[in-house]
Design a protein around this motif. Structure first.
Motif, PDB file in Angstrom:
ATOM      1  N   TYR A  39       0.830  -1.207   0.000  1.00 36.94           N
ATOM      2  CA  TYR A  39       0.000   0.000   0.000  1.00 36.94           C
ATOM      3  C   TYR A  39       0.860   1.251   0.000  1.00 36.94           C
ATOM      4  N   VAL A  40       0.290   2.305  -0.560  1.00 36.49           N
ATOM      5  CA  VAL A  40       0.919   3.608  -0.536  1.00 36.49           C
ATOM      6  C   VAL A  40       0.101   4.491   0.388  1.00 36.49           C
ATOM      7  N   ILE A  41       0.751   5.110   1.360  1.00 42.36           N
ATOM      8  CA  ILE A  41       0.026   5.993   2.264  1.00 42.36           C
ATOM      9  C   ILE A  41       0.103   7.416   1.744  1.00 42.36           C
ATOM     10  N   ALA A  42      -1.044   7.932   1.326  1.00 43.09           N
ATOM     11  CA  ALA A  42      -1.080   9.324   0.857  1.00 43.09           C
ATOM     12  C   ALA A  42      -1.554  10.180   2.009  1.00 43.09           C
ATOM     13  N   LYS A  43      -0.686  10.978   2.549  1.00 37.58           N
ATOM     14  CA  LYS A  43      -1.076  11.792   3.711  1.00 37.58           C
ATOM     15  C   LYS A  43      -1.899  12.976   3.242  1.00 37.58           C
ATOM     16  N   ASN A  44      -3.075  12.645   2.663  1.00 39.33           N
ATOM     17  CA  ASN A  44      -3.937  13.708   2.164  1.00 39.33           C
ATOM     18  C   ASN A  44      -5.262  13.636   2.910  1.00 39.33           C
ATOM     19  N   LYS A  45      -5.492  14.608   3.798  1.00 39.37           N
ATOM     20  CA  LYS A  45      -6.661  14.501   4.683  1.00 39.37           C
ATOM     21  C   LYS A  45      -7.966  14.536   3.895  1.00 39.37           C
ATOM     22  N   LYS A  46      -8.001  15.374   2.856  1.00 40.94           N
ATOM     23  CA  LYS A  46      -9.274  15.491   2.120  1.00 40.94           C
ATOM     24  C   LYS A  46      -9.751  14.114   1.670  1.00 40.94           C
ATOM     25  N   VAL A  47      -8.906  13.438   0.896  1.00 40.65           N
ATOM     26  CA  VAL A  47      -9.306  12.131   0.370  1.00 40.65           C
ATOM     27  C   VAL A  47      -9.530  11.152   1.516  1.00 40.65           C
ATOM     28  N   GLY A  48      -8.678  11.256   2.525  1.00 35.63           N
ATOM     29  CA  GLY A  48      -8.817  10.341   3.654  1.00 35.63           C
ATOM     30  C   GLY A  48     -10.194  10.465   4.283  1.00 35.63           C
ATOM     31  N   LEU A 103     -18.738  -3.375  -2.421  1.00 34.91           N
ATOM     32  CA  LEU A 103     -19.019  -1.942  -2.501  1.00 34.91           C
ATOM     33  C   LEU A 103     -17.843  -1.135  -1.968  1.00 34.91           C
ATOM     34  N   MET A 104     -17.253  -1.609  -0.862  1.00 37.32           N
ATOM     35  CA  MET A 104     -16.093  -0.909  -0.302  1.00 37.32           C
ATOM     36  C   MET A 104     -15.025  -0.784  -1.376  1.00 37.32           C
ATOM     37  N   GLY A 105     -14.806  -1.862  -2.123  1.00 37.34           N
ATOM     38  CA  GLY A 105     -13.815  -1.814  -3.187  1.00 37.34           C
ATOM     39  C   GLY A 105     -14.158  -0.722  -4.193  1.00 37.34           C
ATOM     40  N   ALA A 106     -15.433  -0.664  -4.573  1.00 39.01           N
ATOM     41  CA  ALA A 106     -15.856   0.373  -5.509  1.00 39.01           C
ATOM     42  C   ALA A 106     -15.601   1.752  -4.909  1.00 39.01           C
ATOM     43  N   GLY A 107     -15.865   1.862  -3.595  1.00 38.09           N
ATOM     44  CA  GLY A 107     -15.629   3.150  -2.943  1.00 38.09           C
ATOM     45  C   GLY A 107     -14.160   3.536  -3.026  1.00 38.09           C
ATOM     46  N   ALA A 108     -13.284   2.566  -2.793  1.00 37.71           N
ATOM     47  CA  ALA A 108     -11.846   2.846  -2.860  1.00 37.71           C
ATOM     48  C   ALA A 108     -11.470   3.296  -4.262  1.00 37.71           C
ATOM     49  N   PHE A 109     -12.039   2.625  -5.252  1.00 37.92           N
ATOM     50  CA  PHE A 109     -11.753   3.004  -6.640  1.00 37.92           C
ATOM     51  C   PHE A 109     -12.152   4.454  -6.885  1.00 37.92           C
ATOM     52  N   PHE A 110     -13.325   4.809  -6.374  1.00 39.08           N
ATOM     53  CA  PHE A 110     -13.806   6.182  -6.542  1.00 39.08           C
ATOM     54  C   PHE A 110     -12.827   7.169  -5.891  1.00 39.08           C
ATOM     55  N   CYS A 111     -12.406   6.853  -4.670  1.00 39.21           N
ATOM     56  CA  CYS A 111     -11.486   7.770  -3.987  1.00 39.21           C
ATOM     57  C   CYS A 111     -10.155   7.854  -4.731  1.00 39.21           C
ATOM     58  N   ASP A 112      -9.736   6.708  -5.336  1.00 36.04           N
ATOM     59  CA  ASP A 112      -8.509   6.751  -6.129  1.00 36.04           C
ATOM     60  C   ASP A 112      -8.644   7.791  -7.224  1.00 36.04           C
ATOM     61  N   LEU A 113      -9.780   7.776  -7.920  1.00 41.83           N
ATOM     62  CA  LEU A 113      -9.965   8.754  -8.996  1.00 41.83           C
ATOM     63  C   LEU A 113      -9.742  10.150  -8.460  1.00 41.83           C
ATOM     64  N   VAL A 114     -10.345  10.453  -7.306  1.00 40.44           N
ATOM     65  CA  VAL A 114     -10.180  11.781  -6.730  1.00 40.44           C
ATOM     66  C   VAL A 114      -8.702  12.039  -6.474  1.00 40.44           C
ATOM     67  N   LEU A 115      -8.083  11.076  -5.788  1.00 42.08           N
ATOM     68  CA  LEU A 115      -6.681  11.280  -5.411  1.00 42.08           C
ATOM     69  C   LEU A 115      -5.800  11.500  -6.637  1.00 42.08           C
ATOM     70  N   LEU A 116      -6.074  10.743  -7.692  1.00 41.00           N
ATOM     71  CA  LEU A 116      -5.131  10.737  -8.808  1.00 41.00           C
ATOM     72  C   LEU A 116      -5.409  11.787  -9.868  1.00 41.00           C
ATOM     73  N   TYR A 117      -6.620  12.375  -9.848  1.00 33.77           N
ATOM     74  CA  TYR A 117      -6.911  13.321 -10.936  1.00 33.77           C
ATOM     75  C   TYR A 117      -7.538  14.612 -10.477  1.00 33.77           C
ATOM     76  N   LEU A 118      -8.134  14.639  -9.316  1.00 36.82           N
ATOM     77  CA  LEU A 118      -8.908  15.834  -8.988  1.00 36.82           C
ATOM     78  C   LEU A 118      -8.189  16.759  -8.021  1.00 36.82           C
ATOM     79  N   ILE A 119      -7.166  16.290  -7.349  1.00 35.64           N
ATOM     80  CA  ILE A 119      -6.479  17.198  -6.424  1.00 35.64           C
ATOM     81  C   ILE A 119      -5.160  17.630  -7.037  1.00 35.64           C
ATOM     82  N   LYS A 120      -4.650  18.762  -6.558  1.00 33.81           N
ATOM     83  CA  LYS A 120      -3.318  19.122  -7.045  1.00 33.81           C
ATOM     84  C   LYS A 120      -2.331  18.139  -6.405  1.00 33.81           C
TER      85      LYS A 120
END
Lengths: 384, 384, 384
Positions: free
Chosen positions: B21-30, B332-349
């Motif tokens: 796992y990669v820990i992204a210390k990003n509170k928003k996504v967290g 569903l949790m998996g789908a949720g993680a996928f959704f958050c990945d999208l945010v993390l990888l494309y929507l935040i600076k």
């Protein structure tokens, strides 16, 4: 460090963790994976949701009430009975119009039976039992067991056995079937009689391909649609099933929830007289003469029994089956990925290289993952 | 190296592999991910398990047996019949107390009908057909077809058509409904009559809000609860549905599995006479005079038909639906993680930075993951 | 760079991404994980698929039509009726052979009842109500309410109350049950009468352990199998349920889809007379004397009512439930892995080491993952 630690702990709860991925620039496996994904998606959307309506909760246990009403009169002219008119009160049994009704089309009348000893009393079982299908061997024994001997005191004269079809014109009788159903799970009710303001239509229409929602049926047509011959059934008797099927998608308008009728013969349609074919039963009308002695007219009734059988299925959108089906699709994707991993890691050349990259040994050991193909080779399939 | 290799292989089977796992210390996504997790958990526990009892296997096809018994006598005084008492044997059809029973509250009596030619015989279809709803146009044709002409030989005199309500006091009759059910899947049986040692209660109670488990109903109340007017139904006839609903949670005590009664009118309650409203049928009593000639009393019976309809649903804990629902939540949790990945990888600076960390290119290429945002950018959504 | 970028983008779609794994050479956890996997596999294959047939779609709402036919004659010799023979037309109610039929085994005859004022007319409610279970307190009130007073004009003489069992030999009667069913969802139909070319078998056989598919039943046996005493039921009356259960695996040959019969008593079998035990009803035969005055013979019939109740369940392979069950298993595997992770990361020594390897902090910070056990320690469980 309590203070600090707890704060850090709390904050760390909101760190986001995400799997680390390895990008294998291998077009073969990449294409394979896309194909797998697309086929799963096609199955999920096309089959599960569009065709099978997997997003719906279904109810197959419906409440049903059936009301039937027959119409028609028949005229007969026989030696025994002379000229005679048969109306509803004469030929419908039982009269109150339930879901199972019987139309008497033929009968053996044995008038003026009185309790006494007939000459043929010894053969009482046979007397009760003509050549017809309802005659079971060994009845004498059964009947006798009670007293230990065959009774000599019987209804006389014993039943006639000659018979001929009578109400051939019953073919033109009509039956009006009212069916109101209810799906308890969805609190949905409906009748098979359309709420039309055109009363005259309901009075004149007859069910047919052109009028699929007309609730009035011609008996002759019902029997024909069931693949039977009316005159033959009228003389031998038989049972016809009238199936009313409700298949309702409650996500659409209630007006699109309509009955579908189908007809089938329920007694064995085998041509030759068999124990399972035909239908008849005996009943009696009781009279009392001037001396107050009871006598009866025994009637063996042949005819067509109609069973109206209602069943149905209603579906309505529900979140739970929707999510279950979607997540089953997601899980399939995971299986697909696992399958592609196998290809990537064992079936292509350079699989050793990818294996090394995918699996990172952490035991502080001198071995390098690349150096042990066989080992990893057989571990990975179990990684599922 | 066979020896060694096999041993190593066998041992390696018991190495444990776990995703990196990669820990992204990003509170928003967290925070977002925690919210998604909690809402899924709430849905699963609150809705699926608590409300919808998703941990239960259900059985909706129940076996049911209904026994009904009516009580009450009515007294009438009419010109045709004079003073007359009506008891159960007179007004209940059929008498044997099945789930569908009919209470005759009004009738047109046409006594002493004999087969002969009446003056009005030409209009026989009309004679068989008063102003009432059961009169279908074109019957003459139907009746005639059989012989090709309208019969002239009929039951005379033809049916009277005047009629008036008779058994108004039927409102006070009571019906005792015994219903025993069985859920085959769970081998669970129960009766709607509580096993009470207090016999007198069962003899004196009447069903009402206060006595929801008393099996004795007053007809007048049933009709009222169904939203109909008894006197109007008594004269025109009608059909009332008595629904008995069993909704049993077999994980609780059997004593908590109780019937729920509801009442509804099944024939069209439209006030104006319509073909779908009202209920009546004809039957005849047959007599034989001294010369042995048959004659009959034709009775057109109006009244209230009661259909007792039983349905139910039983649920009991079962491991399979439980696991299916839980695992749908996990997916569903998996789908949720996928959704958050999208945010993390494309929507935040800084998404480029995270993308570089999450995806590790292994092709021995000079390109560095950071240098190709667009590429990874569009790959990752497909990574699911 | 548009040109190039798009091409690269398109190509990159077919890169294959795969999770990066960490191999923890820890036998304990490895073995634990294998055990978890095997038990899940065992549950899925053994229980879900083999035992519960989780690969099948099921249909529990079946259409059923029942035809019954009784055989047998009984002989009685009583003071009231003298010698008398009872045949089917006398003791079967209703005569037309439906799924619910009643065999009259005992009766109270009250002949020549005429409408007049009896001496005991004041006690008319009692007259209508002997010591038997069907007598409800307060009927007088109910009956009276209609007119506001108890009627004085009744059927005379009032009903006799002495009675004795009559048709004990009914024990030897036989009933022939024809049941044809249909599972609408699978368009599958079948009859309980085997399509045998051996007609004589169907005429002579009797249902028993040896002949489980013979459709002819001896009443005495049915009652015995239901755990009741025939003679006691014959005198008091009662209700017997004949359950026909169809449990069909339509993946096998249709010939393996056979009915299973079971019998149970439906009215309360409590020995002492209770309101819920026994079964009887009243009906009347109507006569007309020479002056054209109606009189009737009131019959209170005791006997055994048989309810034939049919239910069934058909299963057939269907891809959707199969995939749902499989994927629920896969999701379970994921949960198992999560559980093992917990063990690996927190319960064994060296867990810190593994935690550091599994979680890779990417925030450009001086901290090293090893240095913050607590933090990661409490994060990871939430990684699910």
């Amino acid at each position: 460090m309590g203070q600090v630690a707890w704060k850090a702990l709390f904050l760390s709860l909101f760190d986001y963790k995400t799997e680390k991925y390895v990008i294998a620039k291998n077009k073969k496996v990449g294409v394979l994976y896309r194909v797998v994904q697309l086929s799963i998606l096609a199955y999920l959307v096309g089959w599960v949701f569009v065709v099978k309506k997997g997003y719906q909760d279904t109810d197959t246990s419906l409440q049903s009430s059936v009301i039937t009403k027959l119409k028609g009169v028949a005229f007969t002219n026989t030696s025994e009975l002379g000229e005679r008119l048969w109306d509803v009160a004469d030929y419908v049994i039982p009269p109150q119009g339930e879901s199972v009704f019987f139309v008497m089309t033929n009968l053996i009348v044995t008038p003026n039976q009185r309790q006494s000893t007939c000459p043929e009393s010894a053969s009482i079982p046979d007397a009760l039992c003509d050549k017809d299908t309802d005659c079971l061997e060994g009845e004498a024994v059964v009947a006798g067991n009670g007293k230990g001997s065959v009774p000599v005191w019987v209804w006389c004269p014993s039943e006639a056995s000659a018979w001929k079809p009578l109400l051939g014109s019953a073919e033109n009788f009509t039956v009006y079937i009212k069916n109101s159903i209810r799906f308890p799970k969805f609190k949905f009710s409906k009748m098979n009689v359309l709420a039309t303001d055109n009363e005259s239509y309901l009075k004149t229409c007859r069910y047919s391909q052109e009028h699929p929602y007309c609730p009035i049926f011609v008996l002759g047509n019902i029997v024909r649609w069931a693949g039977a011959d009316f005159q033959e059934m009228a003389s031998e008797g038989g049972v016809i099933g009238i199936q009313i099927e409700w298949n309702c998608d409650l996500d659409k308008a209630p007006s699109e929830c309509n009955p579908h009728y189908s007809f089938s013969r329920l007694d064995n349609k085998s041509a030759e007289r068999s124990i399972t074919s035909g239908y008849n039963f005996r009943f009696a009308k009781y009279y009392r003469d001037v001396e107050g002695v009871d006598y009866r007219t025994l009637i063996k009734a042949y005819g067509i029994r109609f069973d109206v059988m209602v069943n149905g299925k209603a579906g309505k959108f529900n979140i739970i089956p929707t999510i279950i089906n979607i997540s089953s699709g997601l899980a399939l994707m995971g299986a697909g990925a696992f399958f592609c991993d196998l290809v990537l890691l064992y079936l292509i050349k350079k699989s050793n290289f990818y294996r090394g990259k995918k699996y990172e040994e952490v035991k502080s050991s001198s071995r390098k993952s690349l150096s042990s193909p066989t080992l990893n080779g057989n571990q990975s399939p179990d990684q599922l």
